[in-house]
Design a protein around this motif. Structure first.
Motif, PDB file in Angstrom:
ATOM      1  N   GLU A 191       0.833  -1.197   0.000  1.00 10.67           N
ATOM      2  CA  GLU A 191       0.000   0.000   0.000  1.00 10.67           C
ATOM      3  C   GLU A 191       0.871   1.251   0.000  1.00 10.67           C
ATOM      4  O   GLU A 191       0.630   2.196  -0.750  1.00 10.67           O
ATOM      5  CB  GLU A 191      -0.915  -0.001   1.234  1.00 10.67           C
ATOM      6  N   VAL A 192       1.872   1.266   0.845  1.00 17.65           N
ATOM      7  CA  VAL A 192       2.743   2.440   0.950  1.00 17.65           C
ATOM      8  C   VAL A 192       3.548   2.620  -0.332  1.00 17.65           C
ATOM      9  O   VAL A 192       3.685   3.731  -0.837  1.00 17.65           O
ATOM     10  CB  VAL A 192       3.688   2.309   2.163  1.00 17.65           C
ATOM     11  N   VAL A 193       4.054   1.525  -0.874  1.00 11.07           N
ATOM     12  CA  VAL A 193       4.862   1.611  -2.097  1.00 11.07           C
ATOM     13  C   VAL A 193       4.038   2.171  -3.243  1.00 11.07           C
ATOM     14  O   VAL A 193       4.519   2.958  -4.049  1.00 11.07           O
ATOM     15  CB  VAL A 193       5.432   0.224  -2.470  1.00 11.07           C
ATOM     16  N   ARG A 194       2.779   1.794  -3.305  1.00 15.61           N
ATOM     17  CA  ARG A 194       1.914   2.308  -4.380  1.00 15.61           C
ATOM     18  C   ARG A 194       1.682   3.812  -4.241  1.00 15.61           C
ATOM     19  O   ARG A 194       1.321   4.477  -5.201  1.00 15.61           O
ATOM     20  CB  ARG A 194       0.566   1.594  -4.366  1.00 15.61           C
ATOM     21  N   LEU A 195       1.876   4.334  -3.045  1.00 12.73           N
ATOM     22  CA  LEU A 195       1.646   5.757  -2.812  1.00 12.73           C
ATOM     23  C   LEU A 195       2.860   6.603  -3.178  1.00 12.73           C
ATOM     24  O   LEU A 195       2.784   7.825  -3.182  1.00 12.73           O
ATOM     25  CB  LEU A 195       1.282   5.983  -1.341  1.00 12.73           C
ATOM     26  N   VAL A 196       3.963   5.964  -3.472  1.00 10.23           N
ATOM     27  CA  VAL A 196       5.144   6.725  -3.876  1.00 10.23           C
ATOM     28  C   VAL A 196       4.841   7.420  -5.197  1.00 10.23           C
ATOM     29  O   VAL A 196       4.490   6.754  -6.174  1.00 10.23           O
ATOM     30  CB  VAL A 196       6.370   5.801  -4.038  1.00 10.23           C
ATOM     31  N   PRO A 197       4.948   8.742  -5.231  1.00  9.16           N
ATOM     32  CA  PRO A 197       4.582   9.487  -6.449  1.00  9.16           C
ATOM     33  C   PRO A 197       5.478   9.129  -7.626  1.00  9.16           C
ATOM     34  O   PRO A 197       6.635   8.734  -7.448  1.00  9.16           O
ATOM     35  CB  PRO A 197       4.802  10.954  -6.038  1.00  9.16           C
ATOM     36  N   TYR A 198       4.955   9.310  -8.812  1.00  9.76           N
ATOM     37  CA  TYR A 198       5.702   9.114 -10.048  1.00  9.76           C
ATOM     38  C   TYR A 198       6.939  10.012 -10.038  1.00  9.76           C
ATOM     39  O   TYR A 198       6.873  11.190  -9.726  1.00  9.76           O
ATOM     40  CB  TYR A 198       4.805   9.466 -11.231  1.00  9.76           C
ATOM     41  N   GLY A 199       8.063   9.424 -10.356  1.00 10.31           N
ATOM     42  CA  GLY A 199       9.292  10.219 -10.420  1.00 10.31           C
ATOM     43  C   GLY A 199       9.971  10.421  -9.078  1.00 10.31           C
ATOM     44  O   GLY A 199      10.900  11.211  -8.964  1.00 10.31           O
ATOM     45  N   ARG A 200       9.500   9.725  -8.062  1.00  9.89           N
ATOM     46  CA  ARG A 200      10.102   9.854  -6.722  1.00  9.89           C
ATOM     47  C   ARG A 200      10.514   8.477  -6.232  1.00  9.89           C
ATOM     48  O   ARG A 200      10.060   7.451  -6.744  1.00  9.89           O
ATOM     49  CB  ARG A 200       9.102  10.473  -5.745  1.00  9.89           C
ATOM     50  N   VAL A 201      11.363   8.441  -5.234  1.00 12.62           N
ATOM     51  CA  VAL A 201      11.811   7.172  -4.662  1.00 12.62           C
ATOM     52  C   VAL A 201      11.740   7.245  -3.139  1.00 12.62           C
ATOM     53  O   VAL A 201      11.718   8.317  -2.548  1.00 12.62           O
ATOM     54  CB  VAL A 201      13.259   6.843  -5.085  1.00 12.62           C
ATOM     55  N   THR A 202      11.702   6.105  -2.508  1.00 14.18           N
ATOM     56  CA  THR A 202      11.726   6.049  -1.052  1.00 14.18           C
ATOM     57  C   THR A 202      12.647   4.907  -0.639  1.00 14.18           C
ATOM     58  O   THR A 202      13.216   4.214  -1.480  1.00 14.18           O
ATOM     59  CB  THR A 202      10.310   5.862  -0.473  1.00 14.18           C
ATOM     60  N   SER A 203      12.809   4.708   0.641  1.00  9.30           N
ATOM     61  CA  SER A 203      13.738   3.678   1.113  1.00  9.30           C
ATOM     62  C   SER A 203      13.021   2.621   1.937  1.00  9.30           C
ATOM     63  O   SER A 203      11.923   2.840   2.449  1.00  9.30           O
ATOM     64  CB  SER A 203      14.849   4.321   1.948  1.00  9.30           C
ATOM     65  N   TYR A 204      13.652   1.493   2.046  1.00  5.60           N
ATOM     66  CA  TYR A 204      13.091   0.391   2.829  1.00  5.60           C
ATOM     67  C   TYR A 204      12.877   0.837   4.285  1.00  5.60           C
ATOM     68  O   TYR A 204      11.844   0.575   4.888  1.00  5.60           O
ATOM     69  CB  TYR A 204      14.035  -0.812   2.801  1.00  5.60           C
ATOM     70  N   GLY A 205      13.881   1.507   4.814  1.00  4.75           N
ATOM     71  CA  GLY A 205      13.807   1.923   6.203  1.00  4.75           C
ATOM     72  C   GLY A 205      12.687   2.918   6.456  1.00  4.75           C
ATOM     73  O   GLY A 205      12.025   2.878   7.496  1.00  4.75           O
TER      74      GLY A 205
END
Length: 127
Positions: free
Chosen positions: A28-42
């Motif tokens: 769910e959270v990964v799907r919320l990552v906006p297009y063109g952006r990245v996030t981390s596992y932590g």
DNA sequence: TAGCTGACGAAAA
DNA sequence: TTTTTCGCCAGCT
């Protein structure tokens, strides 16, 4: 940032999912990552309240391909912006290609301008 | 049923 | 500052 798509999606309370398990919440959270952006596992682990379980987020990504709904796992990198999960895609270059298709530059398996492109669910989704 | 594994990260040395 | 160690815990064998 040209491809940035504003999103008005509001995440539902985690426990609202009848079959809410840890993996599902990660997706769910990964799907919320906006297009063109990245996030981390932590960052995802921290948002889910399991700060020390970032390995489990990676493990969830490893199983994400079995999920019926698409999960943009390529937008999840380690805290240094490295594409540590690329070998788990169909081809080792697919993760980089997907990121570059979103306008994200990748050099030596590392996201260029990672700090600028980093999307923190703890800030963006804080309730 | 039980032990092993893992796409990480933080703390200690 | 850099390297090493250890905790996290669900799923797989």
């Amino acid at each position: 940032m040209a491809g940035f798509v504003p999103f008005t999606f509001t995440i539902q309370p985690m426990k609202a999912h009848p079959d809410s398990d840890f993996f599902y919440m990660v997706y769910e959270v990964v799907r919320l990552v906006p297009y063109g952006r990245v996030t981390s596992y932590g960052a995802i682990a921290q948002y889910l309240g399991v700060k020390g379980s970032s390995r489990m987020v990676g493990w969830a990504m490893n199983s994400s391909h079995r999920h019926h709904s698409p999960v943009p796992a390529h937008r999840v990198v380690n805290r240094e912006g490295m594409l540590t999960g690329k070998n788990h895609f169909a081809t080792p270059t697919m993760m980089q290609e997907l990121l570059e298709s979103e306008g994200i530059q990748v050099k030596k398996d590392c996201v260029v301008n990672f700090k600028k492109l980093f999307w923190d669910p703890n800030e963006a989704l804080k309730m």
